[in-house]
Design a protein around this motif. Structure first.
Motif, mmCIF file in Angstrom:
data_model
loop_
_atom_site.group_PDB
_atom_site.id
_atom_site.type_symbol
_atom_site.label_atom_id
_atom_site.label_comp_id
_atom_site.label_asym_id
_atom_site.label_seq_id
_atom_site.Cartn_x
_atom_site.Cartn_y
_atom_site.Cartn_z
ATOM 1 N N ALA A 31 55.252 12.633 79.936
ATOM 2 C CA ALA A 31 55.972 13.899 79.887
ATOM 3 C C ALA A 31 55.025 15.098 79.982
ATOM 4 N N ARG A 32 53.890 15.012 79.302
ATOM 5 C CA ARG A 32 52.950 16.137 79.300
ATOM 6 C C ARG A 32 52.514 16.462 80.732
ATOM 7 N N GLU A 33 52.100 15.463 81.448
ATOM 8 C CA GLU A 33 51.605 15.658 82.807
ATOM 9 C C GLU A 33 52.743 16.110 83.739
ATOM 10 N N ARG A 34 53.922 15.554 83.509
ATOM 11 C CA ARG A 34 55.077 15.907 84.343
ATOM 12 C C ARG A 34 55.407 17.399 84.232
ATOM 13 N N PHE A 35 55.421 17.906 83.012
ATOM 14 C CA PHE A 35 55.832 19.296 82.822
ATOM 15 C C PHE A 35 54.709 20.282 83.127
ATOM 16 N N LEU A 36 53.474 19.919 82.765
ATOM 17 C CA LEU A 36 52.363 20.835 83.021
ATOM 18 C C LEU A 36 51.964 20.871 84.492
ATOM 19 N N GLY A 37 52.199 19.789 85.194
ATOM 20 C CA GLY A 37 51.849 19.754 86.609
ATOM 21 C C GLY A 37 50.360 19.979 86.808
ATOM 22 N N ALA A 38 50.005 20.941 87.622
ATOM 23 C CA ALA A 38 48.602 21.210 87.946
ATOM 24 C C ALA A 38 47.810 21.716 86.749
ATOM 25 N N ARG A 39 48.494 22.105 85.676
ATOM 26 C CA ARG A 39 47.792 22.632 84.510
ATOM 27 C C ARG A 39 47.515 21.551 83.464
#
Length: 969
Positions: free
Chosen positions: A550-558
């Motif tokens: 979820a973290r990577e999904r929502f933050l995307g490039a950040r």
């Protein structure tokens, strides 16, 4: 006697009442049939269609919790809401009721955990979304059960499409509201003392706490003066506390510049432990004697200690030798009084709101003095001391002491702290105190105050428009109508005093605080990230936050920037406080703001409160225009209902035994703004009241079986009928104003009294002879039928919001082709029905009538007459106004006698009188003549018609008319 008369059964020539509407209601059997009928015909959809285009009136449903069968409080609440929505629907509004449910939070989570414990299963080993699905299934099951129970109460609403806080769209909107608050700068991560449930391992809001008496250890503790004026060298400041376990968290002592203090010396000691003669101690003067008495000491007062003296003092911690080797300053605090204790307040900013506030208010001053202002975390979430409590935490031999265990029982923390104070000779005295203390309303166990990192909403931060959340909320309260009015002051006081809103909970089932933070606690403000969160929640629900990746999904490039995903969930009060967004705003069949919120008085600190704060934070005003409050239901003795006392009244039992309309009648006849009482006797009282009301309706139905629907011009109506229309006009105003004011008892009382006193005991009683015996062409009879039809239509529709089952049954009994009484409107009352002059005249007539009926009651009681029709009283009237009112009246019909004579004068000394009606006397003489075989009136014209020799002339003429119409066969 003719052959015709011999063959006639006169009872068959009368217009006697005929109806299938049963005298015995059988509500427990009839009501479920009507519920089924309404569902099959989709009454809800028909109501919406019939109201299309009308002005909306919206009562927004405060969501009950989806975790058990409904209780009497639910029934009271839902019935009140149903009556309000129905009453507006029947007065020209589109009044749509959408039920809702609160689905997240600890009670449901607790139930699933209990199930796990029974199976020896560890919650922490179960994937979080698997656990959340079990919570969701649990809530869904109870929603379906409660829906059936609410509908059985007669509640009409959109049960096929309710709102739930766990609906994906709802969860997305709740998350969106949080992100709005974060975007506006009102959300922050802080460290403050909050109410913490050790048993439930979570922070609690004020609304989740109730108070109960506990017995606490109390201690008076000596703090050695380390710095100050030379005169105060080798002295001690003494504090008093009911929480000895908080002493390791002490960082300051608060005093008040408004309190008088003195320096005292011990002159004698009764005990061989504790303070010794020669010791010097500082106390508030008002509390010194009581304190020394508690320690069994004698003393002398040496001098005043001024506020300036106190401000200059720095103490040593009483447990300095255990590692608490820091300065303990004295700080001025507005919360300090000399009502109890010592006049000095032990200040542990980790463990009390006022302690925290006084500490943070002096931060700059403390830092200037070289005091470390960091607030410690002496107690962990399980109630154990941490490393911030030297000597009592993990470094202690035998392990950390504990404030409270998992069952809510007192741990060993108080004991070990008191022993440590005794060992260093800094305990002045000790005792026990019974006092009120906060408990979790779920676990019923005491809570503790502990400093924890939590997420808060500022109450007093300046916002972009120059307001604060507190000022917005207070203005909204001023702009809101409260019923009863006292609710306004109650909510205002809570908002004025409340601390920043704690939003975070350390649990698993709920909407997450869906933000990312850096190492400083700063919130990521990125609209692209927020958009991804909202889109995911809308499609997948809040579970998306806890899914793998979820973290990577929502933050995307950040994702590589080091942002931390917050895992806390939102306080469920934020959920319910946000319901206005995904119901009132998002449903086209509703509107924002709501016209009314209605809940129990506890919701001033609950739903009313959280809805106000959430809406004020995001929209600048309350989501409601009116707040209506009801009290709580007690037993017949005024005691709280509890299973242990065996005094619980369940709505299911009342409906099974008596019917939902009986329960609804109780709600309508009680002072619901206050606490109400309910039990067997009160239920029976309502059964009796209902029976009388039902019999009145039944008589109207039976009489109207002979009604041909003829309309009689108002000008042609007899005075008595005009009087009854006047009463309908008066009651119509009362009913409409009562429904607007939510004063249901006023309406119910008026309609019950109207039915019993003015209809059954007066109007119907008078007109029965005309209705049963008059000819088909009789204007008197036809006019009475027309007016009774109006009375029926008015009273049944007025009662329909209150008694939906009975009124539906009655309406369909009279109008079998009708769809439902609930699709009707309150009848429009013509202006010319109001006739105050006529009412004043008939008030005089009824005064005289009351003396006549009083005299005849004695005659009947003494068995001189069997019925009033055997009497022909002489009425003496000396009051000219009363005589004038009687002129032209058929007074024998009004008094239901066979004859009557009104004479101007005082009457004899033996005549009957009523003290409250001066100027009227009655001589109750017997009627002369023969009893009519058809009408039972005693007249001198019985036999005047040879074809019908045993009836009066009036009845003979009626029989002739019936014969001509072919109705005698």
């Amino acid at each position: 006697m003719t052959d015709t008369a011999e063959k006639l059964d006169y009872s068959k020539t009368l217009y006697l009442p005929e109806t299938d509407f049963p005298m015995r209601a059988g509500l427990p059997q009839k009501e479920p049939e009507l519920v089924k009928r309404w569902q099959e015909m989709n009454l809800y959809k028909k109501l919406r269609a019939s109201a299309a285009g009308r002005e909306k009136f919206v009562l927004h449903d405060g969501p009950p919790y989806a975790n058990g069968n409904i209780h009497i409080g639910h029934a009271l609440n839902k019935i009140l809401k149903d009556v309000i929505t129905r009453s507006f629907q029947m007065r020209g509004y589109d009044s749509n009721y959408v039920p809702g449910w609160d689905c997240h939070g600890l009670p449901i989570e607790w139930k699933i955990e209990e199930k796990y414990r029974e199976k020896g299963k560890n919650k922490d080993e179960v994937p979080v979304n698997e656990f959340r699905q079990e919570c969701r299934d649990f809530a869904a099951n109870w929603i379906s059960i409660q829906s059936v129970e609410f509908k059985r109460l007669g509640i009409e609403g959109d049960f096929d499409n309710p709102y739930t806080t766990m609906n994906f769209h709802s969860e997305a909107r709740i998350a969106g509201e949080l992100l709005k608050i974060a975007r506006s700068g009102q959300l922050y991560r802080g460290s403050k003392p909050v109410m913490w449930s050790v048993v439930e391992r979570t922070a609690l809001a004020e609304a989740e706490v109730e108070y109960a008496d506990v017995e606490s250890d109390t201690i008076w503790v000596k703090f050695p003066v380390a710095e100050g004026s030379p005169e105060l060298k080798d002295t001690h400041v003494v504090i008093w506390t009911t929480t000895p376990w908080t002493i390791p968290g002490n960082r300051a002592i608060a005093y008040s510049p408004r309190v008088a203090y003195g320096l005292y010396e011990v002159t004698a000691a009764e005990n061989d432990f504790g303070p010794r003669p020669g010791e010097k101690l500082i106390f508030a003067d008002a509390l010194a004697e009581e304190s020394f008495k508690k320690a069994k000491l004698e003393y002398t007062r040496l001098r005043d200690v001024s506020a300036d003296d106190l401000a200059a003092i720095t103490c040593a911690h009483p447990l300095a030798s255990l590692g608490y080797d820091f300065k303990v300053p004295l700080l001025a605090g507005d919360h300090v009084t000399d009502d109890a204790g010592t006049g000095f307040v032990h200040t542990a900013p980790s463990h009390g709101r006022e302690d925290f506030d006084v500490w943070t208010d002096h931060v700059r001053e403390l830092e200037a003095k070289g005091v470390d202002t960091k607030i410690p975390f002496p107690v962990d979430d399980a109630g154990f001391y941490t490393a911030d409590a030297p000597g009592f935490g993990p470094d202690r031999e035998g392990g950390a002491a504990r404030v409270m265990d998992d069952n809510g029982k007192k741990g060993d923390a108080n004991k070990v702290v008191i022993e440590a104070l005794i060992a260093v000779n800094n305990l002045f005295a000790r005792g026990r105190l019974k006092h009120s203390y906060p408990h979790s309303w779920r676990s019923k166990k005491p809570v503790i105050f502990r400093n924890t990192p939590q997420w808060f909403v500022y109450m007093d931060k300046d916002l972009a428009d120059g307001t604060t959340l507190r000022s917005r909320a207070l203005k909204a309260i001023d702009d809101t109508r409260f019923v009863p009015a006292a609710g306004q002051n109650r909510l205002r006081a809570m908002i004025e005093q409340r601390p920043d809103w704690v939003l975070s909970r350390q649990r698993a089932w709920g909407v997450p605080i869906c933000v990312f933070v850096d190492e400083k606690g700063e919130i990521l403000q990125d609209e692209a990230v927020n958009a991804r969160i909202m889109e995911a929640f809308e499609q997948e629900g809040a579970d998306a936050w806890f899914a793998d990746g979820a973290r990577e999904r929502f933050l995307g490039a950040r994702a590589n920037e080091g942002w931390t995903q917050v895992r806390d969930i939102l306080d469920v009060w934020f959920d319910s406080g946000s319901t206005h967004t995904f119901t009132l705003e998002d449903r086209p069949d509703l509107k924002w703001p709501a016209d009314v919120y209605l809940e129990g008085s506890d919701q001033h600190r609950g739903w009313f409160h959280s809805s106000l704060l959430e809406s004020a934070a995001t929209r600048g005003r309350a989501p409601y225009d009116t707040v209506v409050t009801h009290g709580f239901t007690m037993d017949e003795k005024g005691q709280k209902m509890s299973k242990s006392l065996g005094n619980v009244v369940s709505p299911q039992d009342v409906m099974k035994d008596a019917g939902a309309d009986i329960l609804r009648l109780w709600v309508m006849t009680t002072d619901y703004w206050e606490d109400q009482r309910l039990g067997k006797t009160i239920i029976q009282t309502n059964v009796d009241a209902y029976r009388k009301l039902r019999n009145t309706i039944r008589w109207m139905l039976g009489t109207l079986a002979h009604d041909e629907g003829e309309e009689i011009a108002y000008a042609d109506l007899p005075e008595l009928e005009k009087l009854m229309l006047h009463r309908l006009a008066e009651i119509d105003t009362l009913v409409r104003e009562g429904y607007d004011a939510f004063e249901f008892k006023k309406i119910a009382r008026a309609l019950i009294d109207f039915a019993n006193i003015e209809l059954s005991a007066f109007y119907f009683d008078i007109r029965k002879d005309a209705l049963y015996c008059d000819a088909p062409s009789s204007l008197r009879r036809r006019a009475s039928l027309a007016v009774i039809r109006k009375i029926f239509e008015c009273t049944v529709t007025w009662l329909a919001p209150m008694l939906p089952f009975t009124t539906e049954e009655a309406w369909l009994s009279l109008k079998p082709d009708a769809v439902s009484v609930h699709l009707e409107q309150f009848p429009a009352i013509p202006a010319d029905w109001k006739n105050d002059a006529l009412a004043e005249k008939w008030a005089k007539i009824r005064k005289v009538r009351s003396v006549v009926t009083g005299a005849l009651e004695i005659e009947r009681k003494d068995k001189r007459i069997g019925s009033s029709l055997e009497a022909a009283p002489v009425v003496y009237v000396s009051d000219s106004d009363l005589i004038k009112a009687l002129e032209g009246q058929d007074f024998e019909e009004i008094c239901i006698t066979s004859d009557i004579r009104v004479v101007a004068g005082e009457g004899g000394t033996d005549a009957f009188r009523l003290p409250e009606v001066p100027g009227v006397a009655v001589d109750p003489t017997l009627a002369e003549g023969t009893k009519c075989a058809r009408s039972w009136r005693v007249t001198t014209d019985v036999g005047s018609d040879p074809q019908y020799p045993d009836v009066s002339a009036r009845d003979a003429a009626t029989l002739r008319e019936l014969a001509l119409l072919g109705r005698l066969g």
